[in-house]
Write a protein that holds these residues in place. Sequence first.
Motif, PDB file in Angstrom:
ATOM      1  N   ASP A 138     -42.595 -23.357 -38.687  1.00 32.40           N
ATOM      2  CA  ASP A 138     -42.305 -24.788 -38.749  1.00 32.40           C
ATOM      3  C   ASP A 138     -43.302 -25.631 -37.966  1.00 32.40           C
ATOM      4  OD1 ASP A 138     -41.213 -23.597 -36.400  1.00 32.40           O
ATOM      5  OD2 ASP A 138     -39.978 -25.373 -36.068  1.00 32.40           O
ATOM      6  N   ASP A 139     -44.036 -25.022 -37.019  1.00 32.59           N
ATOM      7  CA  ASP A 139     -45.044 -25.756 -36.250  1.00 32.59           C
ATOM      8  C   ASP A 139     -46.316 -25.847 -37.092  1.00 32.59           C
ATOM      9  OD1 ASP A 139     -47.442 -25.997 -34.457  1.00 32.59           O
ATOM     10  OD2 ASP A 139     -45.880 -26.191 -32.937  1.00 32.59           O
ATOM     11  N   ALA A 140     -46.715 -27.072 -37.442  1.00 32.39           N
ATOM     12  CA  ALA A 140     -47.839 -27.267 -38.364  1.00 32.39           C
ATOM     13  C   ALA A 140     -49.138 -26.702 -37.814  1.00 32.39           C
ATOM     14  CB  ALA A 140     -48.003 -28.749 -38.680  1.00 32.39           C
ATOM     15  N   ASP A 141     -49.422 -26.964 -36.521  1.00 32.38           N
ATOM     16  CA  ASP A 141     -50.672 -26.484 -35.936  1.00 32.38           C
ATOM     17  C   ASP A 141     -50.719 -24.959 -35.896  1.00 32.38           C
ATOM     18  OD1 ASP A 141     -51.546 -29.067 -35.587  1.00 32.38           O
ATOM     19  OD2 ASP A 141     -50.823 -29.196 -33.505  1.00 32.38           O
ATOM     20  N   LEU A 142     -49.607 -24.345 -35.450  1.00 32.09           N
ATOM     21  CA  LEU A 142     -49.563 -22.887 -35.363  1.00 32.09           C
ATOM     22  C   LEU A 142     -49.612 -22.274 -36.765  1.00 32.09           C
ATOM     23  CD1 LEU A 142     -49.370 -20.423 -33.590  1.00 32.09           C
ATOM     24  CD2 LEU A 142     -46.872 -20.659 -33.573  1.00 32.09           C
ATOM     25  N   ARG A 143     -48.978 -22.936 -37.716  1.00 28.70           N
ATOM     26  CA  ARG A 143     -48.997 -22.443 -39.096  1.00 28.70           C
ATOM     27  C   ARG A 143     -50.430 -22.433 -39.629  1.00 28.70           C
ATOM     28  NH1 ARG A 143     -45.529 -25.685 -40.918  1.00 28.70           N
ATOM     29  NH2 ARG A 143     -46.851 -27.221 -41.994  1.00 28.70           N
ATOM     30  N   ALA A 144     -51.173 -23.515 -39.353  1.00 30.60           N
ATOM     31  CA  ALA A 144     -52.551 -23.606 -39.847  1.00 30.60           C
ATOM     32  C   ALA A 144     -53.449 -22.571 -39.181  1.00 30.60           C
ATOM     33  CB  ALA A 144     -53.088 -25.015 -39.596  1.00 30.60           C
ATOM     34  N   SER A 145     -53.310 -22.388 -37.877  1.00 30.52           N
ATOM     35  CA  SER A 145     -54.181 -21.438 -37.163  1.00 30.52           C
ATOM     36  C   SER A 145     -53.856 -19.997 -37.553  1.00 30.52           C
ATOM     37  CB  SER A 145     -54.044 -21.622 -35.645  1.00 30.52           C
ATOM     38  OG  SER A 145     -52.707 -21.384 -35.224  1.00 30.52           O
ATOM     39  N   THR A 146     -52.558 -19.705 -37.705  1.00 29.07           N
ATOM     40  CA  THR A 146     -52.169 -18.341 -38.100  1.00 29.07           C
ATOM     41  C   THR A 146     -52.643 -18.041 -39.516  1.00 29.07           C
ATOM     42  OG1 THR A 146     -50.193 -18.489 -36.691  1.00 29.07           O
ATOM     43  CG2 THR A 146     -50.236 -16.741 -38.355  1.00 29.07           C
ATOM     44  N   ALA A 147     -52.519 -19.021 -40.403  1.00 31.07           N
ATOM     45  CA  ALA A 147     -52.989 -18.834 -41.777  1.00 31.07           C
ATOM     46  C   ALA A 147     -54.488 -18.574 -41.807  1.00 31.07           C
ATOM     47  CB  ALA A 147     -52.656 -20.058 -42.618  1.00 31.07           C
ATOM     48  N   GLN A 148     -55.230 -19.273 -40.931  1.00 29.56           N
ATOM     49  CA  GLN A 148     -56.677 -19.078 -40.877  1.00 29.56           C
ATOM     50  C   GLN A 148     -57.023 -17.664 -40.416  1.00 29.56           C
ATOM     51  OE1 GLN A 148     -58.880 -21.372 -37.930  1.00 29.56           O
ATOM     52  NE2 GLN A 148     -60.570 -21.635 -39.387  1.00 29.56           N
ATOM     53  N   ALA A 206     -54.318 -13.112 -48.635  1.00 26.99           N
ATOM     54  CA  ALA A 206     -54.038 -14.337 -49.387  1.00 26.99           C
ATOM     55  C   ALA A 206     -52.742 -14.906 -48.832  1.00 26.99           C
ATOM     56  CB  ALA A 206     -53.887 -14.026 -50.874  1.00 26.99           C
ATOM     57  N   VAL A 207     -52.816 -16.063 -48.195  1.00 25.03           N
ATOM     58  CA  VAL A 207     -51.686 -16.612 -47.450  1.00 25.03           C
ATOM     59  C   VAL A 207     -50.998 -17.716 -48.240  1.00 25.03           C
ATOM     60  CG1 VAL A 207     -50.941 -17.725 -45.311  1.00 25.03           C
ATOM     61  CG2 VAL A 207     -52.831 -16.064 -45.279  1.00 25.03           C
ATOM     62  N   GLU A 208     -49.676 -17.610 -48.312  1.00 27.91           N
ATOM     63  CA  GLU A 208     -48.843 -18.672 -48.878  1.00 27.91           C
ATOM     64  C   GLU A 208     -47.954 -19.180 -47.752  1.00 27.91           C
ATOM     65  OE1 GLU A 208     -45.864 -19.292 -52.717  1.00 27.91           O
ATOM     66  OE2 GLU A 208     -47.186 -17.539 -52.584  1.00 27.91           O
ATOM     67  N   ALA A 209     -48.209 -20.390 -47.279  1.00 29.49           N
ATOM     68  CA  ALA A 209     -47.548 -20.905 -46.080  1.00 29.49           C
ATOM     69  C   ALA A 209     -46.316 -21.738 -46.432  1.00 29.49           C
ATOM     70  CB  ALA A 209     -48.522 -21.728 -45.254  1.00 29.49           C
ATOM     71  N   PHE A 210     -45.276 -21.599 -45.588  1.00 30.87           N
ATOM     72  CA  PHE A 210     -44.032 -22.354 -45.742  1.00 30.87           C
ATOM     73  C   PHE A 210     -43.669 -22.982 -44.402  1.00 30.87           C
ATOM     74  CE2 PHE A 210     -44.002 -18.917 -48.802  1.00 30.87           C
ATOM     75  CZ  PHE A 210     -43.617 -19.541 -49.986  1.00 30.87           C
ATOM     76  N   ALA A 211     -43.202 -24.240 -44.458  1.00 30.38           N
ATOM     77  CA  ALA A 211     -42.844 -24.946 -43.230  1.00 30.38           C
ATOM     78  C   ALA A 211     -41.410 -24.668 -42.798  1.00 30.38           C
ATOM     79  CB  ALA A 211     -43.040 -26.450 -43.415  1.00 30.38           C
TER      80      ALA A 211
END
Length: 439
Positions: A13-23, A31-36
Amino acid sequence: MSGEARRVALVEDDADLRASTAQVLTLAGFAVEAFAAAAPALAAIDAQWPGIVVSDVRMPHMSGIELFRALHERDAELPVILVTGHGDVAMAVDALKAGAWDFLTKPFDPQALVMAADRAATARALVLDNRRLRAAAQEDEASGLVGQSPAIRRLREMVPTLANADLDLFIEGETGTGKELLARLIHRAGKRARHRFMPVACAALPEALEDELFAAGGDASIASATRGTLFLDDIDQASRRLQARLTPLVEDRVLRSPGAREPLPLDLRVIATGGVGGAAGEGDLADKVAPGLFYRLAALRLRMPPLRERREDVPALFAHLAGAAASRLRLPLPVMSAAVRDHLSSHDWPGNVRELAHFAERFVLGLIEPAQPALPDAEGDTLPERVDAFERDTIVAAVVAAGGEIGAAIRRLGIPRKTFYYKVHKHGIDLPDLRKGGR
Protein backbone atom coordinates in the motif's frame (compact mmCIF):
# COMPACT_ATOMS: atom_id res chain seq x y z
CA MET A 1 12.66 -22.24 -15.65
CA SER A 2 9.26 -21.41 -17.00
CA GLY A 3 8.97 -17.71 -17.80
CA GLU A 4 5.48 -17.71 -16.35
CA ALA A 5 6.82 -18.58 -12.90
CA ARG A 6 8.96 -15.40 -12.93
CA ARG A 7 5.85 -13.28 -12.69
CA VAL A 8 5.34 -11.53 -9.36
CA ALA A 9 2.16 -10.08 -7.94
CA LEU A 10 3.48 -7.34 -5.63
CA VAL A 11 0.98 -6.11 -3.02
CA GLU A 12 2.09 -3.00 -1.11
CA ASP A 13 0.00 0.00 0.00
CA ASP A 14 3.00 2.35 0.39
CA ALA A 15 3.51 3.90 -3.06
CA ASP A 16 7.23 4.65 -2.64
CA LEU A 17 8.05 1.20 -1.24
CA ARG A 18 5.90 -0.42 -3.93
CA ALA A 19 7.82 1.41 -6.67
CA SER A 20 11.27 0.62 -5.24
CA THR A 21 10.43 -3.04 -4.60
CA ALA A 22 9.02 -3.41 -8.11
CA GLN A 23 12.23 -1.92 -9.51
CA VAL A 24 14.39 -4.39 -7.55
CA LEU A 25 12.38 -7.35 -8.81
CA THR A 26 12.27 -6.07 -12.38
CA LEU A 27 16.05 -5.65 -12.48
CA ALA A 28 16.33 -9.23 -11.23
CA GLY A 29 14.40 -10.45 -14.27
CA PHE A 30 10.87 -10.68 -12.86
CA ALA A 31 7.73 -9.41 -14.56
CA VAL A 32 6.01 -7.41 -11.81
CA GLU A 33 2.30 -6.70 -11.51
CA ALA A 34 1.85 -4.21 -8.67
CA PHE A 35 -1.26 -3.74 -6.50
CA ALA A 36 -1.91 -0.98 -3.98
CA ALA A 37 -4.26 -3.12 -1.86
CA ALA A 38 -5.07 -6.77 -1.16
CA ALA A 39 -8.61 -6.76 -2.57
CA PRO A 40 -7.71 -5.99 -6.21
CA ALA A 41 -4.81 -8.45 -5.97
CA LEU A 42 -7.17 -11.17 -4.74
CA ALA A 43 -9.51 -10.42 -7.63
CA ALA A 44 -6.67 -10.75 -10.15
CA ILE A 45 -4.91 -13.83 -8.71
CA ASP A 46 -7.03 -16.88 -9.38
CA ALA A 47 -6.23 -20.58 -8.96
CA GLN A 48 -4.41 -20.54 -12.32
CA TRP A 49 -2.03 -17.69 -11.43
CA PRO A 50 1.32 -18.82 -12.88
CA GLY A 51 3.73 -16.77 -10.77
CA ILE A 52 4.40 -15.93 -7.11
CA VAL A 53 3.10 -13.32 -4.65
CA VAL A 54 5.00 -10.81 -2.50
CA SER A 55 2.77 -9.00 -0.03
CA ASP A 56 3.09 -6.57 2.84
CA VAL A 57 1.36 -7.72 6.03
CA ARG A 58 -0.05 -4.50 7.45
CA MET A 59 -2.49 -2.98 4.98
CA PRO A 60 -5.91 -1.34 5.45
CA HIS A 61 -9.16 -3.28 4.86
CA MET A 62 -7.47 -6.63 4.17
CA SER A 63 -4.11 -7.60 5.65
CA GLY A 64 -1.43 -9.60 3.91
CA ILE A 65 -2.19 -12.51 6.26
CA GLU A 66 -5.84 -12.49 5.19
CA LEU A 67 -4.76 -12.29 1.56
CA PHE A 68 -2.44 -15.26 2.05
CA ARG A 69 -5.19 -17.35 3.64
CA ALA A 70 -7.61 -16.57 0.81
CA LEU A 71 -5.00 -17.41 -1.82
CA HIS A 72 -3.98 -20.56 0.04
CA GLU A 73 -7.56 -21.81 -0.16
CA ARG A 74 -7.51 -21.34 -3.93
CA ASP A 75 -4.09 -22.89 -4.48
CA ALA A 76 -2.15 -24.36 -1.57
CA GLU A 77 0.97 -24.56 -3.75
CA LEU A 78 1.10 -20.85 -4.62
CA PRO A 79 4.25 -19.32 -3.01
CA VAL A 80 3.40 -16.23 -0.95
CA ILE A 81 6.26 -14.17 0.54
CA LEU A 82 5.19 -11.88 3.37
CA VAL A 83 6.94 -8.62 4.25
CA THR A 84 6.54 -7.69 7.93
CA GLY A 85 7.52 -5.12 10.50
CA HIS A 86 9.34 -6.31 13.61
CA GLY A 87 6.11 -6.36 15.58
CA ASP A 88 4.51 -8.78 13.13
CA VAL A 89 7.17 -11.50 13.15
CA ALA A 90 5.17 -13.85 15.39
CA MET A 91 2.17 -13.46 13.11
CA ALA A 92 4.33 -14.15 10.05
CA VAL A 93 5.83 -17.26 11.66
CA ASP A 94 2.30 -18.59 12.24
CA ALA A 95 1.53 -17.94 8.58
CA LEU A 96 4.75 -19.76 7.63
CA LYS A 97 3.60 -22.80 9.59
CA ALA A 98 0.26 -22.58 7.78
CA GLY A 99 1.96 -22.74 4.40
CA ALA A 100 3.29 -19.27 3.57
CA TRP A 101 6.49 -19.53 1.55
CA ASP A 102 8.73 -17.09 3.43
CA PHE A 103 8.77 -13.78 5.27
CA LEU A 104 11.12 -10.81 5.35
CA THR A 105 11.33 -8.17 8.03
CA LYS A 106 11.53 -4.46 7.26
CA PRO A 107 13.88 -2.95 6.39
CA PHE A 108 14.94 -5.90 4.24
CA ASP A 109 18.02 -6.38 2.08
CA PRO A 110 16.92 -6.18 -1.59
CA GLN A 111 19.17 -9.14 -2.36
CA ALA A 112 17.38 -11.20 0.29
CA LEU A 113 14.08 -10.48 -1.46
CA VAL A 114 15.52 -11.46 -4.84
CA MET A 115 16.91 -14.72 -3.42
CA ALA A 116 13.60 -15.60 -1.77
CA ALA A 117 11.72 -14.78 -4.97
CA ASP A 118 14.15 -16.87 -7.03
CA ARG A 119 13.62 -19.90 -4.79
CA ALA A 120 9.85 -19.41 -4.83
CA ALA A 121 9.81 -19.03 -8.63
CA THR A 122 11.87 -22.21 -9.05
CA ALA A 123 9.43 -24.13 -6.85
CA ARG A 124 6.47 -22.63 -8.70
CA ALA A 125 7.96 -23.68 -12.04
CA LEU A 126 8.20 -27.26 -10.78
CA VAL A 127 4.58 -27.19 -9.60
CA LEU A 128 3.41 -25.84 -12.96
CA ASP A 129 5.47 -28.44 -14.81
CA ASN A 130 3.97 -31.22 -12.71
CA ARG A 131 0.45 -29.98 -13.42
CA ARG A 132 1.06 -29.73 -17.16
CA LEU A 133 2.63 -33.17 -17.26
CA ARG A 134 -0.27 -34.75 -15.40
CA ALA A 135 -2.74 -33.04 -17.70
CA ALA A 136 -0.83 -34.15 -20.80
CA ALA A 137 -0.56 -37.71 -19.50
CA GLN A 138 -4.29 -37.85 -18.76
CA GLU A 139 -5.05 -36.50 -22.23
CA ASP A 140 -2.91 -39.19 -23.88
CA GLU A 141 -3.92 -41.97 -21.49
CA ALA A 142 -7.12 -42.73 -23.38
CA SER A 143 -5.06 -43.83 -26.35
CA GLY A 144 -2.31 -45.47 -24.31
CA LEU A 145 0.42 -43.95 -26.47
CA VAL A 146 1.66 -41.07 -24.37
CA GLY A 147 3.51 -38.26 -26.11
CA GLN A 148 3.30 -35.53 -28.70
CA SER A 149 6.35 -36.31 -30.81
CA PRO A 150 5.59 -36.64 -34.55
CA ALA A 151 6.28 -40.40 -34.57
CA ILE A 152 3.97 -41.12 -31.63
CA ARG A 153 1.23 -38.87 -33.01
CA ARG A 154 1.36 -40.77 -36.32
CA LEU A 155 1.14 -44.14 -34.59
CA ARG A 156 -1.75 -42.92 -32.44
CA GLU A 157 -3.61 -41.72 -35.53
CA MET A 158 -3.03 -45.06 -37.27
CA VAL A 159 -4.45 -47.23 -34.47
CA PRO A 160 -8.17 -46.90 -35.39
CA THR A 161 -7.46 -47.62 -39.06
CA LEU A 162 -5.19 -50.58 -38.38
CA ALA A 163 -7.54 -52.01 -35.76
CA ASN A 164 -10.14 -53.08 -38.31
CA ALA A 165 -7.88 -53.54 -41.34
CA ASP A 166 -7.25 -57.17 -40.36
CA LEU A 167 -3.75 -57.12 -41.82
CA ASP A 168 -0.87 -58.94 -40.21
CA LEU A 169 1.62 -56.49 -38.73
CA PHE A 170 5.30 -56.47 -37.91
CA ILE A 171 6.31 -53.98 -35.19
CA GLU A 172 10.03 -53.39 -34.94
CA GLY A 173 11.93 -51.49 -32.30
CA GLU A 174 14.54 -51.67 -29.58
CA THR A 175 13.84 -53.50 -26.35
CA GLY A 176 11.53 -51.69 -23.98
CA THR A 177 10.06 -49.25 -26.53
CA GLY A 178 6.47 -50.44 -26.07
CA LYS A 179 5.91 -52.75 -29.03
CA GLU A 180 3.50 -54.99 -27.11
CA LEU A 181 1.57 -51.94 -25.89
CA LEU A 182 0.99 -50.84 -29.48
CA ALA A 183 -0.11 -54.35 -30.44
CA ARG A 184 -2.60 -54.49 -27.58
CA LEU A 185 -3.99 -51.06 -28.46
CA ILE A 186 -4.60 -52.16 -32.05
CA HIS A 187 -6.31 -55.32 -30.79
CA ARG A 188 -8.52 -53.46 -28.31
CA ALA A 189 -9.58 -50.81 -30.81
CA GLY A 190 -11.01 -53.24 -33.36
CA LYS A 191 -13.66 -55.91 -33.80
CA ARG A 192 -11.37 -58.60 -32.36
CA ALA A 193 -11.31 -56.88 -28.96
CA ARG A 194 -14.05 -59.19 -27.65
CA HIS A 195 -11.79 -62.18 -28.23
CA ARG A 196 -8.41 -63.27 -26.96
CA PHE A 197 -5.11 -61.44 -27.31
CA MET A 198 -2.64 -64.32 -27.00
CA PRO A 199 1.01 -63.38 -26.41
CA VAL A 200 3.74 -65.88 -27.25
CA ALA A 201 7.28 -65.16 -26.03
CA CYS A 202 9.18 -66.63 -28.96
CA ALA A 203 12.66 -65.96 -27.62
CA ALA A 204 12.61 -68.61 -24.91
CA LEU A 205 9.76 -71.02 -25.59
CA PRO A 206 10.51 -74.55 -24.28
CA GLU A 207 9.68 -77.44 -26.59
CA ALA A 208 7.07 -78.73 -24.14
CA LEU A 209 5.17 -75.46 -24.28
CA GLU A 210 5.67 -75.33 -28.02
CA ASP A 211 3.84 -78.64 -28.34
CA GLU A 212 0.99 -77.26 -26.21
CA LEU A 213 0.90 -74.20 -28.44
CA PHE A 214 0.19 -76.35 -31.49
CA ALA A 215 -2.19 -78.74 -29.72
CA ALA A 216 -5.72 -79.16 -31.05
CA GLY A 217 -7.24 -77.57 -27.97
CA GLY A 218 -6.63 -76.13 -24.51
CA ASP A 219 -5.96 -72.66 -23.08
CA ALA A 220 -2.31 -72.80 -24.16
CA SER A 221 -3.22 -73.64 -27.75
CA ILE A 222 -3.25 -71.15 -30.59
CA ALA A 223 -6.74 -72.48 -31.30
CA SER A 224 -8.00 -70.65 -28.20
CA ALA A 225 -7.16 -67.32 -29.88
CA THR A 226 -9.40 -67.86 -32.90
CA ARG A 227 -11.25 -64.68 -33.87
CA GLY A 228 -8.70 -62.84 -31.76
CA THR A 229 -5.04 -61.82 -32.11
CA LEU A 230 -1.93 -63.98 -31.95
CA PHE A 231 0.98 -61.87 -30.73
CA LEU A 232 4.40 -63.29 -31.61
CA ASP A 233 6.88 -61.37 -29.48
CA ASP A 234 10.55 -61.37 -30.59
CA ILE A 235 9.92 -63.57 -33.60
CA ASP A 236 13.47 -62.84 -34.77
CA GLN A 237 14.73 -64.72 -31.70
CA ALA A 238 12.53 -67.77 -32.21
CA SER A 239 14.11 -71.15 -32.90
CA ARG A 240 14.15 -72.41 -36.46
CA ARG A 241 11.89 -75.25 -35.36
CA LEU A 242 9.27 -72.86 -34.03
CA GLN A 243 9.50 -70.66 -37.11
CA ALA A 244 9.01 -73.71 -39.34
CA ARG A 245 5.83 -74.62 -37.46
CA LEU A 246 4.52 -71.04 -37.52
CA THR A 247 5.06 -70.53 -41.26
CA PRO A 248 2.13 -72.67 -42.52
CA LEU A 249 -0.07 -71.30 -39.76
CA VAL A 250 0.61 -67.72 -40.87
CA GLU A 251 0.39 -68.53 -44.57
CA ASP A 252 -2.73 -70.73 -44.57
CA ARG A 253 -4.45 -69.89 -41.26
CA VAL A 254 -4.71 -73.55 -40.34
CA LEU A 255 -3.41 -75.33 -37.24
CA ARG A 256 -1.74 -78.63 -37.95
CA SER A 257 -1.65 -80.54 -34.69
CA PRO A 258 0.28 -83.78 -34.21
CA GLY A 259 -2.16 -86.69 -34.28
CA ALA A 260 -5.04 -84.61 -35.65
CA ARG A 261 -6.84 -86.04 -38.69
CA GLU A 262 -7.49 -82.71 -40.38
CA PRO A 263 -5.94 -79.23 -40.11
CA LEU A 264 -7.99 -76.86 -37.97
CA PRO A 265 -8.97 -73.61 -39.77
CA LEU A 266 -8.42 -70.51 -37.65
CA ASP A 267 -9.63 -66.94 -37.89
CA LEU A 268 -6.57 -65.10 -36.59
CA ARG A 269 -4.84 -61.83 -36.86
CA VAL A 270 -1.09 -62.07 -36.30
CA ILE A 271 1.03 -59.26 -34.93
CA ALA A 272 4.74 -59.95 -34.56
CA THR A 273 7.62 -57.95 -33.11
CA GLY A 274 11.34 -57.94 -33.65
CA GLY A 275 14.46 -55.85 -33.36
CA VAL A 276 15.29 -52.93 -35.61
CA GLY A 277 16.18 -53.73 -39.22
CA GLY A 278 19.08 -52.25 -41.12
CA ALA A 279 19.20 -49.14 -43.26
CA ALA A 280 17.72 -51.02 -46.21
CA GLY A 281 14.63 -51.80 -44.14
CA GLU A 282 15.33 -55.50 -43.58
CA GLY A 283 18.93 -55.98 -42.48
CA ASP A 284 19.38 -58.64 -39.84
CA LEU A 285 15.63 -59.32 -39.52
CA ALA A 286 15.38 -61.16 -42.84
CA ASP A 287 18.44 -63.20 -41.88
CA LYS A 288 16.93 -64.24 -38.55
CA VAL A 289 13.37 -65.02 -39.67
CA ALA A 290 12.46 -67.69 -42.21
CA PRO A 291 11.65 -65.91 -45.51
CA GLY A 292 8.15 -67.37 -45.89
CA LEU A 293 7.29 -66.24 -42.38
CA PHE A 294 9.06 -62.88 -42.51
CA TYR A 295 7.59 -61.61 -45.76
CA ARG A 296 4.10 -62.71 -44.76
CA LEU A 297 4.33 -60.85 -41.45
CA ALA A 298 6.25 -57.86 -42.79
CA ALA A 299 3.65 -56.85 -45.37
CA LEU A 300 2.95 -53.86 -43.10
CA ARG A 301 5.75 -52.72 -40.82
CA LEU A 302 5.58 -50.25 -37.98
CA ARG A 303 8.44 -48.85 -35.97
CA MET A 304 8.41 -47.88 -32.31
CA PRO A 305 11.02 -45.13 -31.84
CA PRO A 306 13.45 -45.24 -28.90
CA LEU A 307 13.15 -42.58 -26.22
CA ARG A 308 16.33 -40.84 -27.37
CA GLU A 309 14.47 -39.99 -30.61
CA ARG A 310 11.42 -38.65 -28.78
CA ARG A 311 12.93 -36.79 -25.83
CA GLU A 312 10.06 -34.30 -25.81
CA ASP A 313 7.77 -37.14 -24.72
CA VAL A 314 9.86 -38.20 -21.70
CA PRO A 315 8.37 -35.80 -19.09
CA ALA A 316 4.74 -36.58 -19.96
CA LEU A 317 5.46 -40.28 -20.23
CA PHE A 318 7.20 -40.19 -16.85
CA ALA A 319 4.19 -38.43 -15.29
CA HIS A 320 1.88 -41.09 -16.76
CA LEU A 321 4.04 -43.96 -15.51
CA ALA A 322 4.53 -42.41 -12.07
CA GLY A 323 0.77 -41.88 -11.75
CA ALA A 324 0.13 -45.49 -12.71
CA ALA A 325 2.75 -46.70 -10.20
CA ALA A 326 1.29 -44.54 -7.42
CA SER A 327 -2.17 -45.95 -8.10
CA ARG A 328 -0.91 -49.53 -8.21
CA LEU A 329 1.17 -49.16 -5.03
CA ARG A 330 -1.54 -47.08 -3.29
CA LEU A 331 0.92 -44.32 -2.51
CA PRO A 332 0.64 -40.55 -2.95
CA LEU A 333 2.31 -39.17 -6.04
CA PRO A 334 5.42 -37.19 -4.97
CA VAL A 335 6.19 -33.78 -6.40
CA MET A 336 8.87 -33.90 -9.06
CA SER A 337 12.07 -32.23 -7.88
CA ALA A 338 14.54 -30.29 -9.97
CA ALA A 339 17.02 -33.19 -9.70
CA VAL A 340 14.48 -35.65 -11.12
CA ARG A 341 13.53 -33.25 -13.89
CA ASP A 342 17.21 -32.78 -14.83
CA HIS A 343 17.73 -36.55 -14.92
CA LEU A 344 14.72 -36.99 -17.20
CA SER A 345 16.11 -34.50 -19.69
CA SER A 346 19.78 -35.51 -19.61
CA HIS A 347 19.65 -39.33 -19.44
CA ASP A 348 19.75 -41.32 -22.70
CA TRP A 349 17.32 -44.05 -21.49
CA PRO A 350 18.96 -47.01 -23.26
CA GLY A 351 16.29 -49.27 -21.73
CA ASN A 352 13.61 -47.01 -23.22
CA VAL A 353 10.09 -47.01 -21.72
CA ARG A 354 10.82 -50.06 -19.57
CA GLU A 355 13.75 -48.28 -17.91
CA LEU A 356 11.68 -45.12 -17.48
CA ALA A 357 8.89 -47.16 -15.86
CA HIS A 358 11.33 -48.62 -13.33
CA PHE A 359 12.65 -45.12 -12.59
CA ALA A 360 9.08 -43.87 -12.09
CA GLU A 361 8.37 -46.70 -9.67
CA ARG A 362 11.48 -45.94 -7.62
CA PHE A 363 10.44 -42.27 -7.64
CA VAL A 364 7.02 -43.13 -6.19
CA LEU A 365 8.63 -45.40 -3.57
CA GLY A 366 10.97 -42.59 -2.53
CA LEU A 367 14.07 -44.53 -3.60
CA ILE A 368 15.55 -41.86 -5.87
CA GLU A 369 18.71 -40.54 -4.26
CA PRO A 370 18.80 -36.72 -3.99
CA ALA A 371 21.35 -35.09 -6.25
CA GLN A 372 24.64 -34.44 -4.53
CA PRO A 373 25.39 -30.74 -4.12
CA ALA A 374 28.27 -29.37 -6.16
CA LEU A 375 31.46 -28.74 -4.21
CA PRO A 376 32.44 -25.09 -3.77
CA ASP A 377 34.90 -23.74 -6.30
CA ALA A 378 38.32 -24.03 -4.66
CA GLU A 379 39.55 -20.72 -6.02
CA GLY A 380 36.39 -18.63 -6.14
CA ASP A 381 34.93 -19.28 -2.67
CA THR A 382 36.22 -17.81 0.56
CA LEU A 383 36.46 -19.97 3.69
CA PRO A 384 33.26 -18.51 5.22
CA GLU A 385 31.43 -19.16 1.93
CA ARG A 386 32.64 -22.76 1.90
CA VAL A 387 31.59 -23.22 5.53
CA ASP A 388 28.16 -21.77 4.77
CA ALA A 389 27.76 -24.05 1.73
CA PHE A 390 28.78 -27.10 3.76
CA GLU A 391 26.46 -26.13 6.62
CA ARG A 392 23.50 -25.61 4.30
CA ASP A 393 24.06 -28.88 2.43
CA THR A 394 24.45 -30.78 5.71
CA ILE A 395 21.13 -29.44 6.99
CA VAL A 396 19.39 -30.23 3.69
CA ALA A 397 20.82 -33.76 3.69
CA ALA A 398 19.69 -34.31 7.29
CA VAL A 399 16.12 -33.21 6.55
CA VAL A 400 15.98 -35.37 3.40
CA ALA A 401 17.42 -38.38 5.26
CA ALA A 402 14.83 -37.89 8.02
CA GLY A 403 12.03 -37.92 5.49
CA GLY A 404 11.06 -34.33 6.31
CA GLU A 405 10.72 -34.99 10.05
CA ILE A 406 12.30 -31.90 11.59
CA GLY A 407 12.73 -33.41 15.06
CA ALA A 408 14.61 -36.38 13.62
CA ALA A 409 16.76 -34.07 11.49
CA ILE A 410 17.69 -31.97 14.52
CA ARG A 411 18.68 -35.12 16.41
CA ARG A 412 20.84 -36.20 13.48
CA LEU A 413 22.56 -32.81 13.43
CA GLY A 414 23.03 -32.71 17.22
CA ILE A 415 22.20 -29.02 17.54
CA PRO A 416 19.57 -27.14 19.58
CA ARG A 417 16.21 -26.57 17.88
CA LYS A 418 16.67 -22.78 18.11
CA THR A 419 20.05 -23.05 16.39
CA PHE A 420 18.53 -25.26 13.69
CA TYR A 421 15.85 -22.72 12.80
CA TYR A 422 18.33 -19.86 12.95
CA LYS A 423 20.58 -21.61 10.42
CA VAL A 424 17.61 -22.58 8.25
CA HIS A 425 16.65 -18.90 8.03
CA LYS A 426 20.28 -17.81 7.59
CA HIS A 427 20.88 -20.12 4.64
CA GLY A 428 17.50 -19.56 3.02
CA ILE A 429 16.42 -23.21 3.30
CA ASP A 430 12.75 -23.64 2.42
CA LEU A 431 11.55 -26.42 4.69
CA PRO A 432 8.06 -26.78 3.16
CA ASP A 433 9.61 -27.19 -0.31
CA LEU A 434 12.24 -29.59 1.06
CA ARG A 435 9.53 -31.82 2.51
CA LYS A 436 7.90 -31.94 -0.93
CA GLY A 437 11.12 -33.11 -2.54
CA GLY A 438 12.81 -29.81 -3.40
CA ARG A 439 16.12 -28.50 -2.16
